[in-house]
Design an enzyme around this catalytic site. Structure first.
Site, short mmCIF file in Angstrom:
data_model
loop_
_atom_site.label_atom_id
_atom_site.label_comp_id
_atom_site.label_asym_id
_atom_site.label_seq_id
_atom_site.Cartn_x
_atom_site.Cartn_y
_atom_site.Cartn_z
N ARG A 93 -20.24 30.82 -22.62
CA ARG A 93 -21.37 30.56 -21.72
C ARG A 93 -22.57 31.30 -22.31
O ARG A 93 -22.60 32.53 -22.31
CB ARG A 93 -21.06 31.06 -20.31
CG ARG A 93 -22.15 30.78 -19.27
CD ARG A 93 -21.69 31.37 -17.93
NE ARG A 93 -22.65 31.18 -16.88
CZ ARG A 93 -22.65 30.17 -16.00
NH1 ARG A 93 -21.72 29.23 -16.10
NH2 ARG A 93 -23.56 30.09 -15.06
N HIS A 96 -24.22 21.27 -19.76
CA HIS A 96 -23.15 21.93 -19.00
C HIS A 96 -21.99 20.95 -18.84
O HIS A 96 -21.69 20.49 -17.73
CB HIS A 96 -23.69 22.36 -17.64
CG HIS A 96 -22.86 23.39 -16.94
ND1 HIS A 96 -21.63 23.83 -17.42
CD2 HIS A 96 -23.06 24.09 -15.77
CE1 HIS A 96 -21.13 24.72 -16.60
NE2 HIS A 96 -21.97 24.90 -15.59
N CYS A 156 -24.02 21.68 -8.11
CA CYS A 156 -23.10 22.52 -8.89
C CYS A 156 -23.04 23.96 -8.39
O CYS A 156 -22.12 24.69 -8.76
CB CYS A 156 -23.45 22.47 -10.37
SG CYS A 156 -25.02 23.29 -10.79
N ARG A 192 -13.72 22.46 -10.69
CA ARG A 192 -13.93 23.13 -11.98
C ARG A 192 -12.58 23.59 -12.55
O ARG A 192 -12.34 23.48 -13.76
CB ARG A 192 -14.86 24.34 -11.80
CG ARG A 192 -16.32 24.00 -11.54
CD ARG A 192 -17.00 23.39 -12.76
NE ARG A 192 -16.98 24.27 -13.90
CZ ARG A 192 -17.88 25.24 -14.12
NH1 ARG A 192 -18.87 25.44 -13.26
NH2 ARG A 192 -17.82 25.99 -15.20
#
Length: 307
Positions: A101, A128, A264, A292
């Site tokens: 990330r 993303h 999100c 997720r």
């Protein structure tokens, strides 16, 4: 050849379908597959703060029989004395995959180039893709087949989320509408890539400045925070520029009666979305957050099978 997921269109439509089907199966039987049994280790690197990404990858790697190695770049040589490529060459001899990330997309590309283990973009300034796999899984659960559905995104069309919605949803054969001021429109190269993918899948992408036009008849309504990490100094300007693109109850009424709302997270209630929408009956954001876990587990399993 080692496969990576650096941006959403790294997957073809059939590959995306395969991962989503696997995610459905893993959600039904969470401990069905143990490809990391040993346990093998997956490096999960963070340049940015995180809740959903950190938890879902750590839990998912453990579910798959592995050990998550959480690394903060503040306490490592990456980004300081060592290049992404050199870091990858060190890690690949000890881990099964690398999750990062970060900020610059270029760093992910450098890390993946020539690396013998899969590299996964867990968020960059440009894309993303892990979030989009979770979002597509959520839409699939609530709406069925993805191809032919219309998704409308409202807000900052230049954001990593908007770019990923454009690429991932067009890959799925969906029709994507992005409603934003002209100065916040998605990058031209992303739109060009989406148009090329749309020729293969039957999807489409259309840009709007009028949010009402974009919302009309949509199956899925989407927004994201207007002030992403690294943009805090632009908050007042963004609130002014994007204020007309808030997802309200009136906007939702323009979509289909059975439209769903996704976000999100984290969300700024009262800014990009009314509390009555995100906490209302059409919101599926908590399913989305859980997904997720299942989507990223499926992605890891799929990538590890490609070697």
């Amino acid at each position: 050849m080692t496969r990576h997921l650096l941006r959403d269109d790294d997957l073809s439509q059939s590959e995306q379908d395969e991962i989503l089907d696997l995610a459905v199966a893993l959600k039904k039987d969470r401990w069905k597959l143990k490809p990391l049994e040993g346990p093998q280790t997956v490096a999960v690197i963070f340049d940015k703060s995180s809740t959903r990404t950190r938890v879902s990858f750590a839990v998912g790697i453990a579910d798959l029989g592995g050990t998550p190695l959480i690394i903060s770049t503040a306490n490592s040589q990456l980004g300081g004395k060592e290049t992404p490529a050199d870091t990858a060459r060190v890690l690949e001899r000890q881990v099964a995959a690398i999750v990062w990330r970060t900020y610059a997309q270029a760093g992910l590309e450098q890390m993946a180039e020539g690396t013998r283990v899969p590299v996964i973009n867990a968020l960059s300034d440009d894309f993303h893709p892990c979030q989009l796999l979770a979002d597509l899984l959520t839409i699939k659960e609530h709406k069925g087949d993805l191809a032919g559905l219309t998704l409308a995104f409202f807000g900052d069309g230049k954001s990593n989320m908007a770019h990923s919605y454009v690429l991932a949803c067009v890959t799925a054969g969906m029709h994507v509408r992005v409603a934003s001021p002209e100065t916040y429109a998605p990058r031209d190269d992303v739109i060009s890539d989406a148009d090329r993918r749309a020729e293969q899948t039957g999807g489409s992408v259309t840009l709007y400045t009028d949010p009402n036009e974009a919302a009309a008849g949509a199956d899925v309504v989407v927004t994201d925070t207007w002030v992403s990490m690294g943009k805090e100094e632009e908050k007042l300007e963004r609130l002014r520029d994007l204020g007309g693109y808030k997802v309200t109850r009136d906007l939702m009424r323009l979509a289909k009666d059975d439209a769903i709302f996704i976000h999100c997270l984290p969300a700024d209630r009262g800014y990009e979305v009314e509390a009555e929408v995100i906490d209302g009956p059409q919101s599926v954001v908590w399913d989305e957050a859980e997904n997720r876990l299942h989507a990223q587990k499926a992605l890891l399993v799929w990538l590890l099978r490609q070697d």
